[in-house]
Design a protein around this motif. Structure first.
Motif, PDB file in Angstrom:
ATOM      1  N   LEU A   1     -12.658   4.940  36.331  1.00 35.14           N
ATOM      2  CA  LEU A   1     -12.699   3.580  36.854  1.00 35.14           C
ATOM      3  C   LEU A   1     -11.762   3.350  38.028  1.00 35.14           C
ATOM      4  CD1 LEU A   1     -12.785   1.336  33.646  1.00 35.14           C
ATOM      5  CD2 LEU A   1     -14.690   1.960  35.123  1.00 35.14           C
ATOM      6  N   LEU A   2     -10.537   3.836  37.934  1.00 32.40           N
ATOM      7  CA  LEU A   2      -9.472   3.440  38.859  1.00 32.40           C
ATOM      8  C   LEU A   2      -9.349   4.373  40.062  1.00 32.40           C
ATOM      9  CD1 LEU A   2      -6.689   2.377  36.327  1.00 32.40           C
ATOM     10  CD2 LEU A   2      -8.647   1.073  37.200  1.00 32.40           C
ATOM     11  N   THR A   3      -8.714   3.865  41.112  1.00 32.26           N
ATOM     12  CA  THR A   3      -8.613   4.582  42.381  1.00 32.26           C
ATOM     13  C   THR A   3      -7.606   5.728  42.355  1.00 32.26           C
ATOM     14  OG1 THR A   3      -6.969   2.959  43.125  1.00 32.26           O
ATOM     15  CG2 THR A   3      -9.281   2.568  43.737  1.00 32.26           C
ATOM     16  N   ASN A   4      -6.690   5.739  41.414  1.00 34.99           N
ATOM     17  CA  ASN A   4      -5.670   6.781  41.376  1.00 34.99           C
ATOM     18  C   ASN A   4      -5.969   7.807  40.290  1.00 34.99           C
ATOM     19  OD1 ASN A   4      -3.312   8.037  42.301  1.00 34.99           O
ATOM     20  ND2 ASN A   4      -2.194   6.099  42.365  1.00 34.99           N
ATOM     21  N   ASP A   5      -5.230   8.926  40.304  1.00 25.56           N
ATOM     22  CA  ASP A   5      -5.498  10.042  39.389  1.00 25.56           C
ATOM     23  C   ASP A   5      -4.733   9.850  38.084  1.00 25.56           C
ATOM     24  OD1 ASP A   5      -6.104  12.407  38.162  1.00 25.56           O
ATOM     25  OD2 ASP A   5      -5.712  13.651  39.920  1.00 25.56           O
ATOM     26  N   VAL A   6      -5.399   9.258  37.107  1.00 28.97           N
ATOM     27  CA  VAL A   6      -4.772   8.897  35.837  1.00 28.97           C
ATOM     28  C   VAL A   6      -4.525  10.121  34.957  1.00 28.97           C
ATOM     29  CG1 VAL A   6      -4.967   7.330  33.845  1.00 28.97           C
ATOM     30  CG2 VAL A   6      -5.975   6.692  36.036  1.00 28.97           C
ATOM     31  N   ARG A   7      -5.095  11.280  35.329  1.00 25.86           N
ATOM     32  CA  ARG A   7      -4.915  12.492  34.515  1.00 25.86           C
ATOM     33  C   ARG A   7      -3.447  12.874  34.375  1.00 25.86           C
ATOM     34  NH1 ARG A   7      -9.036  16.347  37.619  1.00 25.86           N
ATOM     35  NH2 ARG A   7      -7.925  15.307  39.333  1.00 25.86           N
TER      36      ARG A   7
ATOM     37  N   TYR B   1       0.439   3.013  40.495  1.00 30.88           N
ATOM     38  CA  TYR B   1      -0.260   1.839  41.002  1.00 30.88           C
ATOM     39  C   TYR B   1      -1.700   2.239  41.293  1.00 30.88           C
ATOM     40  CZ  TYR B   1      -1.076  -2.430  43.751  1.00 30.88           C
ATOM     41  OH  TYR B   1      -1.556  -3.638  44.214  1.00 30.88           O
ATOM     42  N   ALA B   2      -2.656   1.407  40.911  1.00 32.13           N
ATOM     43  CA  ALA B   2      -4.072   1.731  41.085  1.00 32.13           C
ATOM     44  C   ALA B   2      -4.871   0.439  41.144  1.00 32.13           C
ATOM     45  CB  ALA B   2      -4.565   2.619  39.944  1.00 32.13           C
ATOM     46  N   ALA B   3      -6.146   0.575  41.464  1.00 37.34           N
ATOM     47  CA  ALA B   3      -7.018  -0.598  41.543  1.00 37.34           C
ATOM     48  C   ALA B   3      -8.383  -0.285  40.946  1.00 37.34           C
ATOM     49  CB  ALA B   3      -7.171  -1.053  42.988  1.00 37.34           C
ATOM     50  N   LEU B   4      -9.040  -1.325  40.479  1.00 37.94           N
ATOM     51  CA  LEU B   4     -10.439  -1.258  40.072  1.00 37.94           C
ATOM     52  C   LEU B   4     -11.246  -1.966  41.154  1.00 37.94           C
ATOM     53  CD1 LEU B   4     -12.694  -0.670  38.013  1.00 37.94           C
ATOM     54  CD2 LEU B   4     -12.118  -2.835  36.890  1.00 37.94           C
ATOM     55  N   LEU B   5     -12.298  -1.298  41.636  1.00 41.67           N
ATOM     56  CA  LEU B   5     -13.091  -1.820  42.738  1.00 41.67           C
ATOM     57  C   LEU B   5     -14.503  -2.187  42.286  1.00 41.67           C
ATOM     58  CD1 LEU B   5     -12.182   0.901  45.418  1.00 41.67           C
ATOM     59  CD2 LEU B   5     -10.879  -1.141  44.779  1.00 41.67           C
TER      60      LEU B   5
ATOM     61  N   PRO C   1     -18.624  -1.678  42.892  1.00 40.40           N
ATOM     62  CA  PRO C   1     -19.392  -0.491  43.323  1.00 40.40           C
ATOM     63  C   PRO C   1     -19.485  -0.366  44.840  1.00 40.40           C
ATOM     64  CG  PRO C   1     -20.485  -1.560  41.484  1.00 40.40           C
ATOM     65  CD  PRO C   1     -19.363  -2.478  41.902  1.00 40.40           C
ATOM     66  N   GLN C   2     -19.302  -1.480  45.559  1.00 35.01           N
ATOM     67  CA  GLN C   2     -19.363  -1.459  47.023  1.00 35.01           C
ATOM     68  C   GLN C   2     -17.999  -1.167  47.655  1.00 35.01           C
ATOM     69  OE1 GLN C   2     -20.603  -4.162  45.150  1.00 35.01           O
ATOM     70  NE2 GLN C   2     -22.612  -3.150  45.127  1.00 35.01           N
ATOM     71  N   GLY C   3     -16.996  -0.866  46.819  1.00 36.00           N
ATOM     72  CA  GLY C   3     -15.687  -0.494  47.337  1.00 36.00           C
ATOM     73  C   GLY C   3     -14.771  -1.650  47.676  1.00 36.00           C
ATOM     74  N   ARG C   4     -15.054  -2.839  47.171  1.00 31.24           N
ATOM     75  CA  ARG C   4     -14.195  -4.003  47.408  1.00 31.24           C
ATOM     76  C   ARG C   4     -13.218  -4.181  46.233  1.00 31.24           C
ATOM     77  NH1 ARG C   4     -15.392  -6.026  52.705  1.00 31.24           N
ATOM     78  NH2 ARG C   4     -17.407  -5.067  53.190  1.00 31.24           N
ATOM     79  N   PHE C   5     -12.082  -4.762  46.518  1.00 32.48           N
ATOM     80  CA  PHE C   5     -11.028  -4.932  45.516  1.00 32.48           C
ATOM     81  C   PHE C   5     -11.446  -5.901  44.398  1.00 32.48           C
ATOM     82  CE2 PHE C   5      -7.484  -7.478  43.927  1.00 32.48           C
ATOM     83  CZ  PHE C   5      -6.607  -6.506  43.485  1.00 32.48           C
ATOM     84  N   LEU C   6     -11.112  -5.542  43.165  1.00 36.05           N
ATOM     85  CA  LEU C   6     -11.271  -6.454  42.040  1.00 36.05           C
ATOM     86  C   LEU C   6      -9.928  -6.773  41.377  1.00 36.05           C
ATOM     87  CD1 LEU C   6     -14.495  -5.324  40.104  1.00 36.05           C
ATOM     88  CD2 LEU C   6     -14.103  -7.479  41.328  1.00 36.05           C
TER      89      LEU C   6
END
Length: 393
Positions: A55-61, A88-92, A94-99
């Motif tokens: 889901l998120l933009t960063n590498d949660v692994r 720090y991360a974000a959920l976007l 599907p069109q790549g906009r910030f949520l």
């Protein structure tokens, strides 16, 4: 009222005048603020990392691996010598906009801390080896965020809980931030640190802000106790933390980053360590990767200062949504997204606001002039080498 000192410097290489703007807050000592604008969500279960990774933009692994890098935490007596830094991360969309934005923390397990006697490791009753993560999120969209996460959960084995009543978010910032010298035993003991040393439930820790060093430390703590080091600092209203972020041009939460509209790269998420380009797929990844690798971001979030024609600060006259224009042509160069006192920030056309000849004002309030300030943390490739650090009217 904050006082601003203007220091004029001449670039030996270009001959261009530069003005570095520092507010009274910039020179203030350590401060701490409880962030009432943020809330806390807990993730637990064997699929926690896998779920958030998709889901998120960063590498949660990183949270599923053994801690092998130097801790980014301010250590306390019963904390392990190595711990996983916050993220720090974000959920976007599907069109790549910030949520939504997330600050993720991996709490120290009981068996990594001292027991209540302080003489040995604590016990870890019934842990199944799954990862438990806490997220610091925007309180204004909490219910909507929980609904969205549960929609994506499907059959994943992950529990998502609202723990806002149990935990609070805190930020330590300002100049001369101390480390662990006042935590634990000895002279100048911090009482919250003393309880930490005995291994009870207050064994939580401060983490370096995962975005920028200049933002200080951030973490979550039980709501019924004062965090370590806060008693030795100056606890202050959250509005001062907003001013601190305005100084550095860092937005946070959906009130400052328009939900469903904002492009994360224009809000400098790469420079804030919020995006991994090596992790693979996540929601909205295609647009982010394509825009990043194209290499040109024409608009960025920029710190702003509002003054009159004499250079005197103008307070409480500008609100979010105000348009910034070139004074001569009236051409729009950006929009104010956040404003407080004589400070603000907004998404601006970088080439326009940082050219040496730029004279900026607020549309409809032409008597209010605007200075666009280049943050010191910006990478060199974000701006033209021959551009001034400040465009002023």
């Amino acid at each position: 009222m904050l006082r601003f000192n203007l220091r004029r410097q001449i670039s030996n290489s270009t001959g261009i005048y530069r003005r570095n703007i520092h507010s009274g807050l910039e020179d203030a000592g350590p401060m701490a603020s409880r962030l009432k604008s943020r809330s806390v969500v807990r993730f637990s279960g064997p699929d926690t990392v896998k779920f958030l990774q998709g889901l998120l933009t960063n590498d949660v692994r990183r949270f599923g691996e053994s801690s092998s890098e130097k801790t980014s935490a301010v250590p306390t007596t019963n904390m392990p010598s190595v711990s996983t830094p916050s993220m720090y991360a974000a959920l976007l969309t599907p069109q790549g906009r910030f949520l939504y934005d997330f600050f993720l923390y991996n709490p120290t397990r009981p068996d990594e801390k001292l027991d209540r006697t302080g003489s040995g490791p604590g016990s870890d009753p019934g842990r199944d080896g799954s990862v438990e993560l806490f997220a610091d999120v925007d309180v204004n969209v909490l219910d909507e965020l929980l609904e969205t996460l549960k929609k994506y959960r499907l059959r994943s084995k992950v529990d998502i809980e609202n723990v806002a009543e149990e935990f609070s978010c805190w930020q330590r910032y300002g100049r001369n931030l101390s480390g662990a010298s006042s935590v634990g035993w000895g002279g100048g003991v911090d009482r919250a640190g003393e309880t930490t040393a005995s291994g009870n439930k207050y064994g939580w820790q401060w983490y370096e802000d995962p975005r920028l060093d200049c933002l200080g430390y951030r973490s979550i703590f039980p709501s019924d106790a004062t965090p370590p080091l806060v008693e030795a600092d100056k606890e202050t209203d959250e509005s001062n933390y907003l001013l601190w972020r305005l100084e550095h041009g860092v937005a946070e939460g959906s009130a400052e980053i328009p939900k469903g509209e904002a492009i994360p790269l224009e809000y400098n998420f790469v420079g804030l360590n919020a995006i991994s380009f090596d992790k693979g797929c996540y929601v909205g990844q295609e647009l982010i990767a394509r825009t990043h690798h194209r290499g040109v971001i024409r608009k960025r979030l920029v710190p702003l200062r509002f003054i009159d024609s004499n250079g005197k600060e103008v307070n409480q006259k500008i609100a979010a949504g105000a348009e910034v224009v070139e004074s001569g042509s009236g051409k729009k160069v950006g929009t104010v997204s956040t404003a407080l006192g004589s400070r603000g920030m907004g998404v601006m056309r970088v080439e326009e606001v940082f050219k040496a000849s730029a004279e900026l004002s607020v549309s409809g309030s032409e008597e209010v002039k605007v200075e666009a300030i280049r943050p010191t943390w910006w990478p060199a490739e974000w701006f033209q080498q021959n551009q001034s650090g400040v465009a002023s009217a």
